[in-house]
Design an enzyme around this catalytic site. Structure first.
Site, PDB file in Angstrom:
ATOM      1  CG  HIS A 267      -0.672   5.274   2.524  1.00 53.23           C
ATOM      2  ND1 HIS A 267      -1.595   4.682   1.671  1.00 53.23           N
ATOM      3  CD2 HIS A 267      -1.413   5.875   3.500  1.00 53.23           C
ATOM      4  CE1 HIS A 267      -2.817   4.926   2.110  1.00 53.23           C
ATOM      5  NE2 HIS A 267      -2.738   5.638   3.208  1.00 53.23           N
TER       6      HIS A 267
ATOM      7  CG  ASP B 261      -2.202 -17.763  15.938  1.00 53.92           C
ATOM      8  OD1 ASP B 261      -0.968 -17.896  16.076  1.00 53.92           O
ATOM      9  OD2 ASP B 261      -3.027 -18.564  16.398  1.00 53.92           O
TER      10      ASP B 261
END
Length: 448
Positions: free
Chosen positions: A156, A370
């Site tokens: 983060h 994908d």
């Protein structure tokens, strides 16, 4: 009980190496004040038809090395909470065999089981601890049924949700590039220009897990359910204009959380909802790092606890913050963020409000992860270590919303039976996941 075996662990370095001219990357103010936990994302796929697990691993490794050249700070090391030494330390890459059927993970009523596809003790661990050297950690998991999981953990300190998904999207494009297109991503590491670092940033404490056991469940709000909610809200409050799917989903989940609180105690407690706002496009869309701020809404009485009121308050709070931000210079942005951090700590210590946090990752492309072997059956995070957290993601259709909800175990038992929740939302489990992919009588263990 599912177990896993590490087949290999590698360090993936940028290729070609990072030039000396890009060795030093200054953190922005928001990077400095970000916590040191990882942002964990996992995508689960049915057994690929045209790729072996070895081919998949090679694709991931080679494309990760290439994308790290463009995202060179992601392969570096943070120094003194001031800058990243872009020294090509690299990303950790694990290849793991998970010793169970994927159906055991996807049909589990709680989301906790998903942790098996993340590196051990990694999902919310400290990205700057001595045990970890990499700001990016990846795990490829494959199951007994042939199903595949790809998980990504990004510190983060160098990325917010937008940046993490931008990195993931560019990595996917690199993996699918047939070398004819010569894909060239264009991330910019210039956040310090818009949110200048400061000498003594206020410490942002790492999240301390709740003493009560927390659990998480994922619920789906379909596009038709969201449309019904919008119609109900607009019909009961004519002042609300064009509520977004994110607004109505947030309002419903927050209201159900308040219902749980009232059912437990028998009285209404004032409630506060914090939400994260992306500062882009107030700053350029391709600026990486942390570029967010918080806004909040409050319900002080039971009469305020209506869907239309919540949506109206959300819209007002967002519009007010956007108006304020337009007239702020960079120094004022830092001051605003500092005051918000102090406010959260103060309010939490006073224990007057039931506090909820909501983050939306919708529109970031979570349903399009994908790499070349098909769309994921599910994209998710792990449960947050603290209670009352809502995470919104696009569902597989891209039009509905999946909400990952983390509550205490006792609260979840009440929440999951809330009639209003179940009128508009359905638990995301095996059967609902496969509704558009396979007949409902086909189990995931049958997906080959």
């Amino acid at each position: 009980m599912a177990s896993s075996t590490i087949l290999s662990r590698k360090i993936i370095k940028p290729s070609p190496p990072t030039p000396s001219s890009h060795r030093h990357y200054n953190l922005s103010f928001r990077d400095q004040t970000a916590n040191t936990l990882y942002l964990p994302i996992a995508a689960l796929y049915s057994k690929p038809e045209n790729h072996t697990i070895t081919q998949i691993s090679n694709i991931l490794e080679n494309s990760l090395s290439k994308i790290l050249f463009f995202y060179y700070p992601f392969a570096g090391q943070i120094k003194d909470n001031k800058y990243v030494d872009c020294n090509d330390t690299g990303a950790e890459y694990f290849h793991v065999k998970v010793n169970c059927q994927m159906s055991e993970i996807l049909s589990n009523p709680y989301n906790d089981a998903i942790e098996i596809v993340f590196p051990q003790n990694m999902a919310w661990s400290d990205s700057l601890s001595k045990e970890r050297s990499s700001l990016v950690v990846v795990q490829l998991s494959h199951f007994d049924c042939g199903g595949v999981g790809v998980s990504l953990c990004v510190s983060h300190k160098i990325a917010d949700g937008y940046s993490a998904f931008k990195f993931l999207g560019d990595w996917i494009s690199m993996a699918r590039d047939d070398h004819k297109l010569n894909f060239q991503p264009s991330p910019q590491f210039d956040g310090a220009l818009f949110l200048p670092p400061i000498d003594n940033p206020p410490p942002m404490p790492n999240v301390v897990p709740d003493p009560q056991r927390c659990v998480s469940r994922m619920y789906n709000l379909s596009s038709s359910s969201l449309s019904k909610l919008k119609d109900i809200i607009v019909s009961t409050n004519s002042q609300i204009q064009n509520p977004s799917r994110i607004e109505v989903a947030t309002a419903l989940i927050h209201k159900c959380g308040v219902d749980v609180s009232m059912a437990k105690s028998g009285v209404f407690r004032p409630t506060m909802l914090y939400q994260v706002m992306n500062l882009r496009p107030l700053i350029p869309l391709n600026t990486m790092g942390n570029a967010t701020c918080l806004f909040s809404t409050i319900a002080m009485t039971k009469d305020n606890v209506t869907l239309s009121n919540y949506v109206g308050e959300l819209q007002k709070a967002k519009q007010q913050l956007r108006h304020e931000l337009k007239h702020m210079d960079t120094n004022e942005l830092a001051s605003h963020a500092i005051e918000k951090l102090k406010e959260i700590v103060k309010i939490a210590n006073e224990d007057v409000f039931d506090i909820y946090f909501c983050t939306s990752l919708c529109t970031f492309g979570s349903h399009k992860i994908d790499f070349g072997w098909g769309s994921p059956l599910r994209v998710t995070q792990v449960k947050h270590p603290t209670k009352n957290k809502f995470m919104l993601l696009d569902d597989p259709s891209g039009e509905g919303i999946n909400v990952l909800i983390t509550l205490t175990e006792a609260d979840m038992l009440l929440f999951q039976n809330n009639k209003e929740l179940l009128e508009f939302a359905s638990p995301v489990v095996e059967s609902s996941l496969l509704g558009s992919t396979l007949p409902l009588n086909v189990g995931l263990s049958d997906v080959k």
